[in-house]
Scaffold this motif. Structure first.
Motif, short mmCIF file in Angstrom:
data_model
loop_
_atom_site.label_atom_id
_atom_site.label_comp_id
_atom_site.label_asym_id
_atom_site.label_seq_id
_atom_site.Cartn_x
_atom_site.Cartn_y
_atom_site.Cartn_z
N PRO A 95 0.80 -1.23 0.00
CA PRO A 95 0.00 0.00 0.00
C PRO A 95 0.83 1.28 0.00
O PRO A 95 0.33 2.33 -0.36
CB PRO A 95 -0.84 -0.11 1.27
N GLU A 96 2.12 1.20 0.37
CA GLU A 96 2.94 2.41 0.38
C GLU A 96 3.54 2.72 -0.99
O GLU A 96 4.15 3.76 -1.17
CB GLU A 96 4.07 2.26 1.41
N SER A 97 3.35 1.85 -1.96
CA SER A 97 3.93 2.04 -3.29
C SER A 97 3.09 2.99 -4.14
O SER A 97 1.92 3.24 -3.86
CB SER A 97 4.03 0.70 -4.01
N ARG A 98 3.73 3.49 -5.20
CA ARG A 98 3.04 4.32 -6.18
C ARG A 98 3.11 3.63 -7.54
O ARG A 98 4.11 3.03 -7.88
CB ARG A 98 3.72 5.69 -6.32
N PHE A 99 2.05 3.76 -8.30
CA PHE A 99 1.98 3.14 -9.61
C PHE A 99 1.59 4.17 -10.65
O PHE A 99 0.78 5.05 -10.39
CB PHE A 99 0.96 1.98 -9.61
N VAL A 100 2.16 4.04 -11.84
CA VAL A 100 1.85 4.93 -12.95
C VAL A 100 1.34 4.07 -14.09
O VAL A 100 2.03 3.16 -14.56
CB VAL A 100 3.09 5.72 -13.41
N VAL A 101 0.13 4.35 -14.56
CA VAL A 101 -0.43 3.64 -15.69
C VAL A 101 -0.04 4.42 -16.94
O VAL A 101 -0.45 5.56 -17.12
CB VAL A 101 -1.96 3.51 -15.57
N LYS A 102 0.78 3.82 -17.80
CA LYS A 102 1.29 4.53 -18.97
C LYS A 102 0.37 4.39 -20.17
O LYS A 102 0.25 5.32 -20.96
CB LYS A 102 2.69 4.03 -19.32
N SER A 103 -0.26 3.25 -20.34
CA SER A 103 -1.18 3.08 -21.46
C SER A 103 -2.19 1.99 -21.11
O SER A 103 -1.92 1.10 -20.32
CB SER A 103 -0.44 2.72 -22.75
#
Length: 119
Positions: A95-103
């Protein structure tokens, strides 16, 4: 010089390359994917207020300038929902992580039989 060459000289080692394995790719005829755009164009009736706000902010320092708004876009609600669901599922363990959706891609030409199990 022979001693330095022995220590720092490059040694020629014959390269051994493993035999190449044939990589098979899945059949692309049945799998058709379409990119889901992150932003979509705004309808003509909803463009007036953002245009006024953007030009007034840009003209704050230079009131004698002229501005042309080329296009106005808004976030695609479908892409936002999919990104939210995907990042929520991915962050379940961390839960402490960050995610980036690129496509985001969606499957096209999908029939009901592809995703429904009939009983």
């Amino acid at each position: 010089m022979g001693l330095l060459q022995k220590w720092f000289g490059k040694k020629s080692v014959p390269e051994v390359t493993p035999p190449l394995e044939k990589v098979t790719t899945p059949d692309k005829k049945n799998d058709q994917w379409e990119l889901v755009p992150t932003f979509i164009p705004v309808e003509k009736k909803d463009q007036e207020i953002p245009t006024l706000i953007a030009t007034s902010l840009a003209a704050n320092d230079r009131p004698e300038s002229q501005f042309v708004i080329k296009k106005i876009q808004e976030h695609n609600p479908e892409a936002q929902l999919v990104a939210l669901i995907a990042s929520s599922v991915a962050s379940q363990d961390r839960p402490e992580s960050r995610f980036v959706v690129k496509s985001i891609y969606k499957k096209i030409n999908q029939t009901e039989d592809d995703h429904v199990t009939k009983i």
